[in-house]
Design a protein around this motif. Structure first.
Motif, PDB file in Angstrom:
ATOM      1  N   LYS A   7     -29.363 -60.818  47.270  1.00  0.00           N
ATOM      2  CA  LYS A   7     -29.947 -60.818  45.927  1.00  0.00           C
ATOM      3  C   LYS A   7     -31.204 -61.696  45.883  1.00  0.00           C
ATOM      4  N   ASP A   8     -31.233 -62.757  46.712  1.00  0.00           N
ATOM      5  CA  ASP A   8     -32.435 -63.587  46.798  1.00  0.00           C
ATOM      6  C   ASP A   8     -33.592 -62.788  47.403  1.00  0.00           C
ATOM      7  N   ARG A   9     -33.279 -62.003  48.383  1.00  0.00           N
ATOM      8  CA  ARG A   9     -34.280 -61.136  49.007  1.00  0.00           C
ATOM      9  C   ARG A   9     -34.832 -60.136  48.001  1.00  0.00           C
ATOM     10  N   MET A  69     -21.694 -55.374  53.941  1.00  0.00           N
ATOM     11  CA  MET A  69     -22.471 -54.137  54.123  1.00  0.00           C
ATOM     12  C   MET A  69     -22.615 -53.401  52.796  1.00  0.00           C
ATOM     13  N   ILE A  70     -21.513 -53.365  52.019  1.00  0.00           N
ATOM     14  CA  ILE A  70     -21.572 -52.687  50.718  1.00  0.00           C
ATOM     15  C   ILE A  70     -22.576 -53.383  49.816  1.00  0.00           C
ATOM     16  N   SER A  71     -22.546 -54.743  49.849  1.00  0.00           N
ATOM     17  CA  SER A  71     -23.477 -55.514  49.032  1.00  0.00           C
ATOM     18  C   SER A  71     -24.915 -55.247  49.467  1.00  0.00           C
ATOM     19  N   THR A  72     -25.135 -55.225  50.790  1.00  0.00           N
ATOM     20  CA  THR A  72     -26.474 -54.966  51.323  1.00  0.00           C
ATOM     21  C   THR A  72     -26.975 -53.598  50.878  1.00  0.00           C
ATOM     22  N   ASN A  73     -26.121 -52.605  50.988  1.00  0.00           N
ATOM     23  CA  ASN A  73     -26.507 -51.253  50.571  1.00  0.00           C
ATOM     24  C   ASN A  73     -26.817 -51.198  49.081  1.00  0.00           C
ATOM     25  N   LYS A  74     -26.064 -51.953  48.299  1.00  0.00           N
ATOM     26  CA  LYS A  74     -26.294 -51.983  46.862  1.00  0.00           C
ATOM     27  C   LYS A  74     -27.678 -52.521  46.539  1.00  0.00           C
ATOM     28  N   TYR A  75     -28.045 -53.636  47.161  1.00  0.00           N
ATOM     29  CA  TYR A  75     -29.356 -54.222  46.892  1.00  0.00           C
ATOM     30  C   TYR A  75     -30.491 -53.380  47.463  1.00  0.00           C
ATOM     31  N   SER A  76     -30.259 -52.719  48.570  1.00  0.00           N
ATOM     32  CA  SER A  76     -31.261 -51.797  49.118  1.00  0.00           C
ATOM     33  C   SER A  76     -31.491 -50.635  48.157  1.00  0.00           C
ATOM     34  N   TYR A  77     -30.420 -50.161  47.567  1.00  0.00           N
ATOM     35  CA  TYR A  77     -30.526 -49.092  46.572  1.00  0.00           C
ATOM     36  C   TYR A  77     -31.352 -49.558  45.378  1.00  0.00           C
ATOM     37  N   TYR A  78     -31.095 -50.775  44.907  1.00  0.00           N
ATOM     38  CA  TYR A  78     -31.877 -51.323  43.803  1.00  0.00           C
ATOM     39  C   TYR A  78     -33.358 -51.393  44.178  1.00  0.00           C
ATOM     40  N   ILE A 134     -38.753 -59.791  46.667  1.00  0.00           N
ATOM     41  CA  ILE A 134     -39.562 -58.581  46.829  1.00  0.00           C
ATOM     42  C   ILE A 134     -39.998 -58.024  45.474  1.00  0.00           C
ATOM     43  N   VAL A 135     -39.168 -58.188  44.450  1.00  0.00           N
ATOM     44  CA  VAL A 135     -39.548 -57.722  43.111  1.00  0.00           C
ATOM     45  C   VAL A 135     -40.699 -58.556  42.568  1.00  0.00           C
ATOM     46  N   MET A 157     -42.838 -55.909  53.660  1.00  0.00           N
ATOM     47  CA  MET A 157     -42.381 -57.218  53.198  1.00  0.00           C
ATOM     48  C   MET A 157     -40.859 -57.256  53.114  1.00  0.00           C
ATOM     49  N   TYR A 158     -40.266 -56.164  52.681  1.00  0.00           N
ATOM     50  CA  TYR A 158     -38.806 -56.078  52.597  1.00  0.00           C
ATOM     51  C   TYR A 158     -38.188 -56.173  53.991  1.00  0.00           C
ATOM     52  N   LYS A 159     -38.804 -55.525  54.969  1.00  0.00           N
ATOM     53  CA  LYS A 159     -38.305 -55.573  56.345  1.00  0.00           C
ATOM     54  C   LYS A 159     -38.460 -56.972  56.938  1.00  0.00           C
ATOM     55  N   ILE A 160     -39.603 -57.594  56.674  1.00  0.00           N
ATOM     56  CA  ILE A 160     -39.881 -58.918  57.232  1.00  0.00           C
ATOM     57  C   ILE A 160     -38.877 -59.953  56.757  1.00  0.00           C
ATOM     58  N   THR A 161     -38.440 -59.843  55.505  1.00  0.00           N
ATOM     59  CA  THR A 161     -37.527 -60.845  54.925  1.00  0.00           C
ATOM     60  C   THR A 161     -36.053 -60.517  55.180  1.00  0.00           C
ATOM     61  N   HIS A 162     -35.781 -59.644  56.124  1.00  0.00           N
ATOM     62  CA  HIS A 162     -34.402 -59.217  56.398  1.00  0.00           C
ATOM     63  C   HIS A 162     -33.479 -60.398  56.702  1.00  0.00           C
ATOM     64  N   ASN A 163     -33.942 -61.324  57.523  1.00  0.00           N
ATOM     65  CA  ASN A 163     -33.120 -62.481  57.893  1.00  0.00           C
ATOM     66  C   ASN A 163     -33.647 -63.779  57.291  1.00  0.00           C
ATOM     67  N   TYR A 164     -34.500 -63.676  56.314  1.00  0.00           N
ATOM     68  CA  TYR A 164     -35.148 -64.862  55.756  1.00  0.00           C
ATOM     69  C   TYR A 164     -34.296 -65.534  54.688  1.00  0.00           C
ATOM     70  N   PHE A 165     -33.538 -64.740  53.960  1.00  0.00           N
ATOM     71  CA  PHE A 165     -32.715 -65.272  52.874  1.00  0.00           C
ATOM     72  C   PHE A 165     -31.234 -65.219  53.232  1.00  0.00           C
ATOM     73  N   LYS A 166     -30.485 -66.176  52.704  1.00  0.00           N
ATOM     74  CA  LYS A 166     -29.043 -66.214  52.946  1.00  0.00           C
ATOM     75  C   LYS A 166     -28.333 -65.119  52.165  1.00  0.00           C
ATOM     76  N   TYR A 167     -28.822 -64.849  50.958  1.00  0.00           N
ATOM     77  CA  TYR A 167     -28.190 -63.849  50.094  1.00  0.00           C
ATOM     78  C   TYR A 167     -29.138 -62.672  49.867  1.00  0.00           C
TER      79      TYR A 167
END
Length: 399
Positions: free
Chosen positions: A92-94, A1-10, A98-99, A80-90
């Motif tokens: 950071k790949d997501r 969850m912390i990792s997810t929040n970190k990448y969402s912040y980025y 999106i970038v 696009m960010y929402k759509i790829t929520h479960n598309y990538f294993k990591y």
């Protein structure tokens, strides 16, 4: 969850930064083009309605002209960010995916111009988001899209092919009917003599993606086809890409009709690349590292040129060959005319007059203005970038 929040912040930090850059770009670097002026003053399409509502709310200025499309860009990126929520294993790949999508030159350009491309991207992603979230098709959205733009015929055709694969008779009949209605309402352009424009089409796609990225995109959709790794996004992207290439054998393709559907395949491309990279041992990743470095470098160069392109005039022998020439000079010209208290203009150049109208210059019989030099003109006004004279008009006082 912390990792997810970190990448969402980025993600949201990068998106906010890009939003601010686009607003600044809209306010300081672009003038209204003739086609955009037609959408403001002449046309009655959905595009015109959106543009004029914005101008009514925020005033007749460059930011008001372009803010709806910047907002469509922001909304598209979030979808696009929402759509790829479960598309990538990591996660950071997501984020990488999106970038890349956010920075595609074609997507960035669409966010700044008054055209339907970014609206089509938003609508298509909205449809895919609904499909991913509820695991069913939104027939209401498909019907609504029919009223928005002619290019949704491509989406209907892609859904038709997808329905055959899924054996979905309801979607098959619905998409086929909507495709036929779209062809009936908007028609299909067959203007001009049959000529091959394949190279032109590929070149434009290479500009939209950046060259290496487009080549890898072709490899990705081909690889997905031979491995039978199909999903709805793949069907939409491959239908638009294949159809545009086939049509380009005969006539010039209006790439803004096709590109919005092609660019939504970016997550598949990034997922394929990262998978191919990780399944190899470190000593066998050298080629992929080089490919990634070159691709990112070219992408960044394209982004910089998309956002900061006026210096190119310094090296171009013919200014009209600049890829955004039609979006420059007019605001600066209108400011110069206002400084000199020149108004009430007449001209044979109706395109120039319509563009000047947006900046408050009215038609009249006080002055004759022309972008072509004529006999015994009274005054010449030139617009310079970096002290290089690039655009001139000639004036004659009539009374």
């Amino acid at each position: 969850m912390i990792s997810t929040n970190k990448y969402s912040y980025y993600f949201y930090t990068i998106l906010t930064l890009l939003f601010c850059i686009l607003i600044f770009k809209a306010d300081t670097s672009l003038s209204i083009s003739y086609k955009e002026a037609l959408n403001v003053f002449v046309n009655t399409s959905v595009l015109s309605i959106i543009t004029n509502i914005s101008i009514y709310l925020f005033g007749q200025n460059d930011i008001a002209l372009r803010i709806p499309f910047i907002l469509f860009y922001v909304a598209s990126v979030i979808l696009m960010y929402k759509i790829t929520h479960n598309y990538f294993k990591y996660e950071k790949d997501r984020l990488i995916s999106i970038v890349v999508f956010m920075l595609l030159p074609g997507v960035l350009s669409a966010s700044l111009l008054v055209n339907s491309a970014i609206i089509v991207i938003f609508c298509t992603l909205l449809y895919l988001y609904y499909f991913e979230k509820y695991k069913k098709h939104s027939y209401f959205l498909l019907l609504l899209f029919l009223l928005i733009d002619n290019s949704f015929a491509i989406l209907y055709l892609a859904l038709f092919f997808y329905s055959i694969k899924e054996n979905d008779k309801k979607l098959l009949y619905f998409s086929l009917i909507l495709f036929a209605l779209s062809m009936f309402i908007y028609g299909f352009s067959t203007d001009g003599k049959p000529r091959g424009f394949l190279i032109d089409t590929v070149a434009i796609y290479a500009t939209i993606f950046s060259p290496i990225l487009f080549l890898y995109f072709i490899y990705t959709v081909y690889r997905a086809a031979i491995k039978h790794e199909y999903n709805l996004s793949w069907y939409i992207s491959i239908t638009a890409l294949f159809l545009s290439i086939v049509i380009s054998f005969r006539q010039r393709v209006y790439i803004e009709d096709f590109a919005p559907y092609v660019v939504i395949g970016v997550p598949l491309m990034i997922k394929t690349f990262l998978h191919s990279y990780r399944v190899r041992l470190k000593e066998f990743r050298k080629t992929y590292n080089i490919l990634a470095i070159v691709t990112v470098s070219m992408l960044l160069i394209n982004v910089i040129l998309t956002l900061v392109n006026k210096p190119l005039y310094l090296v171009l022998p013919n200014p009209t060959k600049h890829f955004v020439y039609q979006y420059h000079f007019i605001e600066e010209l209108s400011n110069e005319l206002k400084k000199k208290n020149i108004n009430g203009l007449t001209s044979f150049d109706k395109e120039l007059m319509l563009r000047l109208k947006f900046y408050g210059l009215q038609e009249g019989d006080n002055y004759f203005i022309s972008s072509k030099e004529f006999y015994n003109y009274d005054e010449k006004i030139s617009i310079k970038y970096y002290n290089k004279e690039l655009f001139m008009v000639y004036l004659k006082k009539l009374k």
